[in-house]
Design an enzyme around this catalytic site. Structure first.
Site, PDB file in Angstrom:
ATOM      1  N   HIS A 189     -22.419-120.088  16.216  1.00  0.00           N
ATOM      2  CA  HIS A 189     -22.511-118.705  16.681  1.00  0.00           C
ATOM      3  C   HIS A 189     -21.158-118.006  16.630  1.00  0.00           C
ATOM      4  O   HIS A 189     -20.102-118.647  16.679  1.00  0.00           O
ATOM      5  CB  HIS A 189     -23.080-118.666  18.094  1.00  0.00           C
ATOM      6  N   GLU A 210     -19.541-116.148  18.769  1.00  0.00           N
ATOM      7  CA  GLU A 210     -18.678-116.344  19.937  1.00  0.00           C
ATOM      8  C   GLU A 210     -17.941-117.674  19.845  1.00  0.00           C
ATOM      9  O   GLU A 210     -16.741-117.754  20.121  1.00  0.00           O
ATOM     10  CB  GLU A 210     -19.507-116.320  21.235  1.00  0.00           C
ATOM     11  N   CYS A 243     -26.072-116.122  23.857  1.00  0.00           N
ATOM     12  CA  CYS A 243     -27.079-117.106  24.241  1.00  0.00           C
ATOM     13  C   CYS A 243     -26.519-117.967  25.380  1.00  0.00           C
ATOM     14  O   CYS A 243     -25.338-117.856  25.736  1.00  0.00           O
ATOM     15  CB  CYS A 243     -27.464-117.981  23.042  1.00  0.00           C
ATOM     16  N   CYS A 291     -23.438-120.135  24.276  1.00  0.00           N
ATOM     17  CA  CYS A 291     -22.222-119.326  24.120  1.00  0.00           C
ATOM     18  C   CYS A 291     -21.741-118.812  25.467  1.00  0.00           C
ATOM     19  O   CYS A 291     -20.533-118.739  25.716  1.00  0.00           O
ATOM     20  CB  CYS A 291     -22.466-118.172  23.150  1.00  0.00           C
TER      21      CYS A 291
END
EC number: 3.5.-.-
Length: 189
Positions: free
Chosen positions: A70, A72, A98, A101
Site C-alpha cells: 500500500h 502508506e 486500511c 496501514c
C-alpha cells in the site's frame, strides 16, 4: 494571485504519486510531510523489481491483493530505508487508510492523517486512530489546482462570455453560460 493551501498542495502531490500505481483495482498515493516539507512519498504497487498487477493481474488472497504494497507503507518504508524519522509527521493519502496501514501509521509516530476519499473506511481503523491520538481529517482535492492551464482557460472563457454579451446575446442565455462556466471553474469564478 491566490496560492493554494498547504493541504491542497500536499494532497495534489499524493494524487500525482497515485498516477504511478500499478494496481488496476485502485490507485492510491501517500505523501509524508514534516514542517511543511515532503519527506517521502509512496504509491500502491509491487515490490521493487517484482511482477506488477497491471501486467499479470492481482494475486488475490482473502479478498486482498497479496502482491501490492500500500501507498502508506511504501512511504513509511522509504523513510525507514533512508533513515528519515517519521515521529510527529503528517501523512496525506488519496484514500482512507486500511486497518494494516492505520497500525503502521500509528507505530511510525505519524500524528495527523489527511485523506481525500473514503474507501472501505473501517470502524476499527477509526477507533485505533482515536485511541492513539492521531488526528484524521478529510481534505478533498480541488482538481482545479492541478490543471496547469486553468487560469488560461478561465481567462479565455471569460473573454468569450464578454464577447457574447457585446454581441447582444440575451441576458438569460448569458446567465446560463456563466453558470456553466462556474461549474467548470468552481474555485476561481
Amino acid at each position: 494571485m491566490e496560492r493554494i493551501s498547504w493541504n491542497q498542495y500536499f494532497m495534489a502531490q499524493s494524487h500525482l504519486l497515485a498516477l504511478r500505481s500499478t494496481c488496476p483495482r485502485l490507485s492510491v498515493g501517500a505523501t509524508i510531510v514534516r514542517d511543511k516539507r515532503m519527506i517521502a512519498g509512496g504509491y500502491n504497487g509491487s515490490i521493487a523489481g517484482g511482477v506488477h498487477c497491471a501486467d499479470e493481474g492481482c494475486l488475490m488472497i482473502d479478498d486482498h491483493c497479496a502482491r501490492t504494497i500500500h501507498a502508506e507503507m511504501n512511504a513509511i518504508l522509504q523513510c525507514s530505508k533512508f533513515g528519515v524519522p517519521t515521529d510527529g509527521a503528517e501523512i496525506y493519502v488519496t484514500h482512507y487508510p486500511c486497518i494494516q496501514c492505520c497500525k503502521s501509521i500509528i507505530q511510525a509516530g505519524i500524528k495527523t492523517v489527511y485523506y481525500a476519499e473514503d474507501y472501505k473506511t473501517h470502524p476499527y481503523a477509526q477507533e485505533l486512530f482515536e485511541q492513539a491520538g492521531v488526528t484524521v481529517e478529510q481534505v478533498e482535492l480541488d482538481e482545479m489546482i492541478v490543471d496547469l492551464k486553468n487560469r488560461e482557460k478561465l481567462s479565455f472563457v471569460a473573454g468569450l462570455i464578454g464577447k457574447l454579451a457585446d454581441a447582444g446575446l440575451a441576458e438569460e442565455e448569458l446567465k446560463k453560460i456563466h453558470e456553466q462556466a462556474n461549474t467548470l471553474f468552481t474555485s476561481y469564478v
